[in-house]
Design a protein around this motif. Structure first.
Motif, PDB file in Angstrom:
ATOM      1  N   UNK A 522       0.864  -1.183   0.000  1.00  0.00           N
ATOM      2  CA  UNK A 522       0.000   0.000   0.000  1.00  0.00           C
ATOM      3  C   UNK A 522       0.903   1.236   0.000  1.00  0.00           C
ATOM      4  N   UNK A 523       0.629   2.153  -0.907  1.00  0.00           N
ATOM      5  CA  UNK A 523       1.413   3.384  -0.969  1.00  0.00           C
ATOM      6  C   UNK A 523       0.486   4.582  -1.092  1.00  0.00           C
ATOM      7  N   UNK A 524       0.907   5.677  -0.476  1.00  0.00           N
ATOM      8  CA  UNK A 524       0.191   6.944  -0.578  1.00  0.00           C
ATOM      9  C   UNK A 524       0.812   7.706  -1.743  1.00  0.00           C
ATOM     10  N   UNK A 525       0.224   7.568  -2.939  1.00  0.00           N
ATOM     11  CA  UNK A 525       0.901   8.027  -4.150  1.00  0.00           C
ATOM     12  C   UNK A 525       0.479   9.423  -4.617  1.00  0.00           C
ATOM     13  N   UNK A 526      -0.417  10.067  -3.905  1.00  0.00           N
ATOM     14  CA  UNK A 526      -0.617  11.522  -4.028  1.00  0.00           C
ATOM     15  C   UNK A 526      -1.123  12.024  -2.698  1.00  0.00           C
ATOM     16  N   UNK A 527      -0.476  13.073  -2.191  1.00  0.00           N
ATOM     17  CA  UNK A 527      -0.906  13.733  -0.969  1.00  0.00           C
ATOM     18  C   UNK A 527      -0.163  15.065  -0.892  1.00  0.00           C
ATOM     19  N   UNK A 528      -0.571  15.892   0.044  1.00  0.00           N
ATOM     20  CA  UNK A 528       0.112  17.179   0.225  1.00  0.00           C
ATOM     21  C   UNK A 528      -0.537  18.261  -0.617  1.00  0.00           C
ATOM     22  N   UNK A 529       0.132  18.636  -1.704  1.00  0.00           N
ATOM     23  CA  UNK A 529      -0.395  19.680  -2.568  1.00  0.00           C
ATOM     24  C   UNK A 529      -0.519  21.025  -1.881  1.00  0.00           C
ATOM     25  N   UNK A 530       0.450  21.351  -1.026  1.00  0.00           N
ATOM     26  CA  UNK A 530       0.398  22.596  -0.248  1.00  0.00           C
ATOM     27  C   UNK A 530       0.869  23.744  -1.132  1.00  0.00           C
ATOM     28  N   UNK A 531      -0.001  24.689  -1.374  1.00  0.00           N
ATOM     29  CA  UNK A 531       0.296  25.776  -2.312  1.00  0.00           C
ATOM     30  C   UNK A 531       0.831  27.006  -1.588  1.00  0.00           C
ATOM     31  N   UNK A 532       1.744  27.677  -2.276  1.00  0.00           N
ATOM     32  CA  UNK A 532       2.205  28.990  -1.823  1.00  0.00           C
ATOM     33  C   UNK A 532       2.732  29.762  -3.020  1.00  0.00           C
ATOM     34  N   UNK A 533       2.341  31.019  -3.114  1.00  0.00           N
ATOM     35  CA  UNK A 533       2.921  31.947  -4.092  1.00  0.00           C
ATOM     36  C   UNK A 533       3.164  33.264  -3.384  1.00  0.00           C
ATOM     37  N   UNK A 534       4.298  33.873  -3.667  1.00  0.00           N
ATOM     38  CA  UNK A 534       4.625  35.155  -3.045  1.00  0.00           C
ATOM     39  C   UNK A 534       3.564  36.191  -3.419  1.00  0.00           C
ATOM     40  N   UNK A 535       3.135  37.007  -2.460  1.00  0.00           N
ATOM     41  CA  UNK A 535       2.062  37.979  -2.730  1.00  0.00           C
ATOM     42  C   UNK A 535       2.379  38.929  -3.870  1.00  0.00           C
ATOM     43  N   UNK A 536       3.675  39.209  -4.070  1.00  0.00           N
ATOM     44  CA  UNK A 536       4.021  40.160  -5.134  1.00  0.00           C
ATOM     45  C   UNK A 536       4.018  39.530  -6.520  1.00  0.00           C
ATOM     46  N   UNK A 537       3.863  38.214  -6.605  1.00  0.00           N
ATOM     47  CA  UNK A 537       3.839  37.557  -7.904  1.00  0.00           C
ATOM     48  C   UNK A 537       2.565  37.903  -8.668  1.00  0.00           C
ATOM     49  N   UNK A 538       2.649  38.032 -10.015  1.00  0.00           N
ATOM     50  CA  UNK A 538       1.434  38.287 -10.801  1.00  0.00           C
ATOM     51  C   UNK A 538       0.409  37.176 -10.598  1.00  0.00           C
ATOM     52  N   UNK A 539      -0.842  37.554 -10.448  1.00  0.00           N
ATOM     53  CA  UNK A 539      -1.953  36.605 -10.287  1.00  0.00           C
ATOM     54  C   UNK A 539      -1.780  35.702  -9.071  1.00  0.00           C
TER      55      UNK A 539
END
Length: 608
Positions: A522-539
């Motif tokens: 048994x493997x956990x083959x997708x998890x996490x997906x923690x998003x971050x983008x700097x506030x000054x980045x476009x969009x």
């Protein structure tokens, strides 16, 4: 005279350090087929004439009166690196260029690494080939139509209907602008185009299959062109500056199938000197020569490795020992060049980064990667799960297309030691009604068994994520962002039978009725997906992720806590974290899109 590509001599034996030279751009000449290399070849990347044909009014090269653009091959016209950067809907596009190769002794082969989705090719105005499948290579013997003056003209018509959801397309969006987890389209030529001059009798294909249990290496060769009785193939294998094999075999009906027995040292410590692993990626250099009547006819260089993978009860096995997989999901995109790497060095850098972050492998997600990536994974020691890009619809045509292309993928890549698992389907994409429709289940089962037939040496995950009906590894996708809930769901107090009947990550059952968990790893083959983008980045306000962090510190804390829990869950034989890099609006990478770490790479490695 034509210019010849540079020979890459034994570069897979070089140590991993920054002093190793790599080619600086895609128009430089990194040999595109690393496991069957010749001294002389002609790189056809670079400037080509180009035009769109949205109305589909052209059917042959002579119909085109005006080439409206110049494009930099192998970059897709949607990419900035192509010099065009048009992300609109364009179902047809045309390419043309000239190159120099003299008509003389031997044959001239024209190779395309990948053209998405259908390609028709003319040489000097003569129609030569029609190939369907956007992720696999094809080759053409253009000798019969060569011009005597040495100047040859190649024309390509690429068709890629952006609204056709019944073809394998992976993460390519059907909407005008990329949204959610979908990315810009990649149309037309997106891998290297090249030519080579070969003898009239030549080595066409090689396949290597290690047999660890018998300390043997399976060797298959296909000889093409003019065939005669008495043709022989000489195989010389060397590793660590020692000759392992120097054999000669007779070619029968254009083929050779042999098991090459190596001298087995028996004891593990001695065996380990020759074994391939992420910790010690030893490769075996191969020199293949074709002889006839005492004369050298053809010669190629290749490599293989002594490496075996498999399943033993609830564990993944590498070289006969349990091995815990620490994978990261790798989309294989770049902001300015999309699915095409900006350089050979960029591919190598991705492998190095994954390893430096503490991972021992990647799951190449919904993409068949350039063979140069597999080369660097072989050289530097990074395991790869290879996954077929999905169609989205279930139709007879979609099944036929996927089956054909998947077989071509396995044929292209099965000799690479880095590939340890095949994945035909992901999250029921293309088979959306697995729980209710028998034909969908049969499709997954058929592709599972076809894969095991074409390559019985590797585990196969029939449908990664959930709704399993045929698999060697029970692969689970679970994006719960609370580590304590993951610990409770999969921890030591959990009864496995209850787990598979009760839990529904993503709202889907993990196993289908009649196909219970049968002791597989048994493997956990997708998890996490923690998003971050700097506030000054476009969009920055439009980024997508499964959970968002407000700052870098929170991202590091979340990742560390999550990995601490996952690493302690004993039922798991491995994991695959989402994901390696930010990819367009999907900002849940540990690295930004330019491959800069979001927090110190040493801290990532410690947590991993």
């Amino acid at each position: 005279m034509h210019s010849l590509g540079k020979r890459l001599e034994n570069c897979y034996e070089l140590p991993c350090n920054a002093a190793i030279g790599a080619n600086s751009c895609q128009t430089d000449q990194a040999y595109p087929r690393p496991q069957l290399r010749r001294n002389q070849w002609i790189c056809l990347n670079g400037s080509w004439k180009f035009t769109f044909d949205d109305a589909g009014q052209f059917v042959r090269p002579s119909d085109i009166a005006d080439w409206t653009h110049t494009i930099e091959v192998p970059f897709a016209p949607e990419s900035a690196k192509s010099g065009i950067g048009d992300t609109g809907f364009h179902p047809n596009c045309w390419y043309e260029r000239e190159f120099d190769v003299s008509k003389g002794e031997g044959r001239v082969l024209l190779h395309f690494g990948a053209v998405d989705y259908r390609a028709r090719v003319w040489v000097n105005g003569q129609f030569m080939a029609d190939h369907e499948g956007g992720h696999t290579p094809f080759s053409i013997d253009i000798t019969p139509v060569l011009n005597e003056n040495g100047v040859q003209r190649v024309t390509v018509w690429a068709q890629d209907d952006p609204f056709d959801l019944a073809k394998p397309r992976g993460k390519q969006d059907w909407q005008l602008e990329p949204h959610s987890i979908w990315y810009p389209r990649t149309s037309g030529i997106w891998q290297t185009v090249w030519a080579e001059v070969v003898p009239n009798t030549y080595i066409d294909r090689l396949r290597w299959t290690p047999h660890f249990e018998r300390w043997e290496i399976g060797f298959e060769a296909l000889v093409s062109g003019e065939l005669y009785d008495g043709i022989q193939v000489k195989v010389k294998l060397t590793a660590n500056c020692h000759v392992l094999v120097n054999d000669i075999y007779e070619v029968i009906n254009g083929e050779i199938h042999r098991r090459i027995a190596l001298s087995d040292p028996g004891i593990d410590d001695y065996r380990n000197e020759l074994l391939w692993s992420p910790e010690k990626p030893t490769l075996i250099d191969a020199e293949i020569q074709l002889w006839y009547e005492g004369k050298l006819v053809d010669e190629v260089q290749s490599y293989t490795a002594m490496r075996t993978v498999g399943i033993q009860r609830d564990r993944f096995m590498l070289n006969g020992r349990p091995y815990y997989l620490r994978l990261v999901l790798d989309q294989g995109y770049w902001s300015d060049s999309l699915m095409t790497p900006p350089s050979d060095e960029a591919l190598r850098r991705d492998v190095e980064l994954a390893k430096s972050m503490g991972f021992n492998g990647v799951r190449k997600h919904q993409k068949i990667e350039d063979p140069r990536f597999l080369y660097w994974a072989d050289v530097l020691g990074l395991m790869v799960w290879e996954e077929m890009p999905s169609p989205y619809r279930f139709t007879r045509k979609a099944v036929e297309r996927m089956t054909k292309e998947w077989a071509e993928v396995i044929n292209r890549d099965s000799s690479h030691p880095c590939i340890v698992v095949w994945v035909p389907f992901n999250e029921s994409w293309g088979v959306p009604d697995l729980t209710a429709t028998e034909a969908h289940r049969h499709c997954v089962q058929a592709l599972y068994h076809l894969t095991k037939t074409l390559d019985p040496t590797r585990p196969v995950v029939g449908n990664d994520g959930w709704e399993s009906a045929a698999t060697d590894i029970l692969a689970i996708h679970d994006y719960d962002n609370k580590p304590t809930r993951l610990a409770n769901r999969y921890g030591p107090e959990v009864n496995l039978s209850e787990l598979f009947t009760r839990e529904r990550p993503g709202g889907r059952v993990l196993t289908l009725d009649g196909h219970p968990h049968n002791g597989q790893p048994i493997m956990l083959t997708e998890f996490g997906g923690i998003a971050y983008a700097a506030p000054e980045e476009p969009d920055a306000d439009k980024i997508w992720g499964y959970v968002r962090s407000s700052d870098i510190s929170e991202l590091q804390i979340r990742y560390t806590a999550l990995l601490e829990v996952v690493n302690k869950i004993e039922v798991f034989s491995g994991f695959c974290y989402t994901q390696l890099t930010d990819t367009f609006q999907e900002a849940n990478g540990l690295l930004y899109a330019d491959r800069t770490p979001k927090f110190p790479i040493e801290a990532i490695a410690d947590a991993t």
